[in-house]
Design a protein around this motif. Structure first.
Motif, PDB file in Angstrom:
ATOM      1  N   THR A 127     -38.187   9.749 -33.733  1.00 34.02           N
ATOM      2  CA  THR A 127     -38.556  10.723 -34.645  1.00 34.02           C
ATOM      3  C   THR A 127     -38.411  10.892 -36.733  1.00 34.02           C
ATOM      4  OG1 THR A 127     -37.589  11.720 -33.337  1.00 34.02           O
ATOM      5  CG2 THR A 127     -38.644  13.305 -34.830  1.00 34.02           C
ATOM      6  N   HIS A 128     -37.915  10.356 -37.248  1.00 36.68           N
ATOM      7  CA  HIS A 128     -38.078   9.889 -38.262  1.00 36.68           C
ATOM      8  C   HIS A 128     -39.410   9.521 -39.042  1.00 36.68           C
ATOM      9  CE1 HIS A 128     -36.257   9.101 -42.676  1.00 36.68           C
ATOM     10  NE2 HIS A 128     -37.222   9.583 -42.879  1.00 36.68           N
ATOM     11  N   ILE A 129     -38.927   7.806 -38.014  1.00 30.57           N
ATOM     12  CA  ILE A 129     -40.472   6.885 -38.182  1.00 30.57           C
ATOM     13  C   ILE A 129     -42.227   7.263 -38.494  1.00 30.57           C
ATOM     14  CG2 ILE A 129     -41.189   4.492 -37.784  1.00 30.57           C
ATOM     15  CD1 ILE A 129     -38.562   3.721 -37.793  1.00 30.57           C
ATOM     16  N   THR A 130     -42.082   8.050 -36.883  1.00 32.08           N
ATOM     17  CA  THR A 130     -43.019   8.181 -36.710  1.00 32.08           C
ATOM     18  C   THR A 130     -43.517   9.817 -37.467  1.00 32.08           C
ATOM     19  OG1 THR A 130     -42.778   8.363 -34.051  1.00 32.08           O
ATOM     20  CG2 THR A 130     -44.123   9.611 -34.486  1.00 32.08           C
ATOM     21  N   GLY A 131     -42.789  10.567 -38.021  1.00 31.56           N
ATOM     22  CA  GLY A 131     -42.967  11.098 -39.218  1.00 31.56           C
ATOM     23  C   GLY A 131     -43.439  10.962 -39.882  1.00 31.56           C
ATOM     24  N   LEU A 132     -42.463   9.767 -40.142  1.00 25.81           N
ATOM     25  CA  LEU A 132     -43.003   9.073 -42.275  1.00 25.81           C
ATOM     26  C   LEU A 132     -44.710   8.715 -42.062  1.00 25.81           C
ATOM     27  CD1 LEU A 132     -40.181   7.509 -42.926  1.00 25.81           C
ATOM     28  CD2 LEU A 132     -41.789   9.643 -44.118  1.00 25.81           C
ATOM     29  N   LEU A 133     -45.101   8.086 -40.141  1.00 28.71           N
ATOM     30  CA  LEU A 133     -46.341   7.286 -40.902  1.00 28.71           C
ATOM     31  C   LEU A 133     -47.577   8.439 -40.107  1.00 28.71           C
ATOM     32  CD1 LEU A 133     -45.320   4.563 -37.563  1.00 28.71           C
ATOM     33  CD2 LEU A 133     -46.074   3.697 -39.973  1.00 28.71           C
ATOM     34  N   HIS A 134     -47.442   9.218 -39.668  1.00 27.10           N
ATOM     35  CA  HIS A 134     -48.241  10.591 -39.060  1.00 27.10           C
ATOM     36  C   HIS A 134     -48.545  11.260 -40.879  1.00 27.10           C
ATOM     37  CE1 HIS A 134     -48.151  10.507 -34.865  1.00 27.10           C
ATOM     38  NE2 HIS A 134     -48.850  10.122 -35.781  1.00 27.10           N
ATOM     39  N   ASP A 135     -47.182  11.257 -41.427  1.00 23.79           N
ATOM     40  CA  ASP A 135     -47.007  12.509 -43.127  1.00 23.79           C
ATOM     41  C   ASP A 135     -46.964  12.152 -43.943  1.00 23.79           C
ATOM     42  OD1 ASP A 135     -47.502  14.317 -40.540  1.00 23.79           O
ATOM     43  OD2 ASP A 135     -44.701  14.520 -40.461  1.00 23.79           O
ATOM     44  N   THR A 136     -47.184  10.834 -44.162  1.00 24.44           N
ATOM     45  CA  THR A 136     -46.743  10.229 -45.586  1.00 24.44           C
ATOM     46  C   THR A 136     -48.158   8.274 -45.880  1.00 24.44           C
ATOM     47  OG1 THR A 136     -44.746   8.485 -45.526  1.00 24.44           O
ATOM     48  CG2 THR A 136     -44.335  10.841 -45.604  1.00 24.44           C
ATOM     49  N   ASP A 137     -48.219   8.573 -46.616  1.00 25.06           N
ATOM     50  CA  ASP A 137     -49.385   7.160 -47.129  1.00 25.06           C
ATOM     51  C   ASP A 137     -48.548   6.175 -46.926  1.00 25.06           C
ATOM     52  OD1 ASP A 137     -51.718   8.551 -46.639  1.00 25.06           O
ATOM     53  OD2 ASP A 137     -51.606   9.168 -48.715  1.00 25.06           O
ATOM     54  N   LEU A 138     -46.636   6.194 -47.372  1.00 23.75           N
ATOM     55  CA  LEU A 138     -45.756   4.826 -47.258  1.00 23.75           C
ATOM     56  C   LEU A 138     -46.459   4.068 -46.795  1.00 23.75           C
ATOM     57  CD1 LEU A 138     -42.300   6.681 -47.460  1.00 23.75           C
ATOM     58  CD2 LEU A 138     -43.196   6.204 -49.319  1.00 23.75           C
ATOM     59  N   SER A 139     -45.729   2.849 -47.328  1.00 25.11           N
ATOM     60  CA  SER A 139     -46.207   1.532 -47.059  1.00 25.11           C
ATOM     61  C   SER A 139     -45.374   1.172 -45.319  1.00 25.11           C
ATOM     62  CB  SER A 139     -46.187   0.397 -48.466  1.00 25.11           C
ATOM     63  OG  SER A 139     -44.791   0.378 -48.194  1.00 25.11           O
ATOM     64  N   ILE A 140     -45.338   0.132 -44.972  1.00 23.52           N
ATOM     65  CA  ILE A 140     -44.100  -0.196 -43.430  1.00 23.52           C
ATOM     66  C   ILE A 140     -43.593  -0.780 -44.630  1.00 23.52           C
ATOM     67  CG2 ILE A 140     -44.037  -1.564 -41.432  1.00 23.52           C
ATOM     68  CD1 ILE A 140     -46.286   0.770 -41.893  1.00 23.52           C
TER      69      ILE A 140
END
Length: 349
Positions: free
Chosen positions: A295-308
């Motif tokens: 859930t956390h990772i999916t949110g970061l992928l959708h809601d931020t521009d952080l690199s992988i």
């Protein structure tokens, strides 16, 4: 208004009110500490919604230790303006007390369980009657205390809004007359209390509630209504032990991945008991941690521009490669595809 009003739960503010009143009565914490939502991290988190049953059980415990009129008075005395959160200010900051109590009735879910409680405001000539209906499954004494206290809280908030004492024209309680009326006289400031009414209600002169509030700020009621909606939308109902565990797990997930001993400590149980309870609920520690991480990772992928790489570091993976493997296992695609919104056929996402 928010349609999802978390029926079966109340605000943590109401649970705090009950706990504080129980302490004033000298009831040992061991009598209610096991109840869901009473742990400090939930009791003092305004976004948590303990089960209605928690407040019911504490109210019942109090009426075992003291007569219900005394419990009603004590609970009202424990509830200063602001202790019930935005619901208090909906009443006390409105342009008139009448508008305030109407807002409070509309947003009752912000403090009570609207599956069992409701407020109705009716005008009849020169009077305004506020009726409180409570259909929760309480003992007779606890139900009497809750109904009497609710009317007392309403009177106190309206008086605070008017900035002067408001003596009700009439109070009607859906309960039998107690042996000692003195606590109720103190609670309402009048002896005009009727018993065995079909519905509990408190009646005021309409002129008292329609009078403009001199300190009211234009537009503030709109802001407060919006805040009440947002608070309800973001609140977390604690409906089961598993909800309690997941809230503790999420709160433990900070800069480092949560640990089994750390979460067990938060919940005041042993690691072995924690694992056994998870098994009883058909899940495991590792699957719960992975669900939280997903859930956390999916949110970061959708809601931020952080690199992988940055997301991998933040979520406890050894490197970006390990994160990519996990995302492919979960979704059958790469993090880049998930971020761009490309979902495989049949994924349902």
């Amino acid at each position: 208004m928010v349609s999802h009003a978390h029926q079966g739960t109340t605000s943590s503010a109401l649970a705090r009110l009950n706990v504080n009143a129980a302490r004033r009565l000298g009831i040992p914490g061991s009598g209610y500490a096991h109840l869901l939502g009473v742990a400090p991290e939930h009791l003092h988190d305004d976004l948590c919604r303990p089960p209605t049953l928690t407040s019911i059980r504490i109210a019942e415990l109090m009426t075992v230790h003291a007569p219900w009129p005394e419990v009603a008075l004590l609970m009202a005395q424990e509830s200063e303006v602001g202790s019930l959160g935005v619901w208090d200010y909906l009443i006390t900051c409105a342009p008139t007390p009448l508008e305030g109590i109407r807002d409070a009735a509309a947003y009752l879910a912000s403090v009570l369980d609207i599956g069992s409680d409701s407020l109705r405001v009716t005008e009849d000539g020169g009077h305004v009657r506020v009726s409180h209906l409570n259909g929760a499954d309480l003992t007779y004494e606890a139900a009497s205390a809750v109904r009497a206290c609710a009317l007392g809280l309403i009177q106190r908030r309206l008086a605070h809004a008017a900035r002067r004492p408001l003596v009700p024209v009439r109070v009607a309680l859906a309960t039998e007359a107690p042996a000692d009326h003195a606590p109720l006289v103190e609670l309402y400031g009048t002896r005009a209390v009727d018993f065995e009414a079909p519905v509990s209600s408190i009646t005021f002169l309409a002129a008292d509630l329609r009078a403009p509030v001199p300190h009211a700020q234009p537009g503030l009621s709109v802001v407060l209504r919006r805040h009440a909606e947002q608070a309800l939308a973001s609140s977390v109902p604690l409906n089961s032990w598993l909800d309690l565990f997941r809230t503790a797990l999420e709160s433990a997930a900070g800069s480092a991945p949560p640990t089994l001993p750390g979460v067990a400590l938060r919940m005041s149980i042993s690691t072995r008991t924690l694992q056994r309870r998870l098994e009883e609920h058909g899940t495991t520690w590792s699957s719960e941690v992975e669900d939280l991480r997903r859930t956390h990772i999916t949110g970061l992928l959708h809601d931020t521009d952080l690199s992988i790489d940055a997301i991998a570091t933040r979520t406890g993976y050894a490197d970006a490669r390990a994160l990519r493997r996990a995302v492919r296992r979960w979704y059958g695609q790469t993090p880049a595809a998930l971020r761009s919104g490309r979902h495989p056929a049949g994924s349902g996402r």
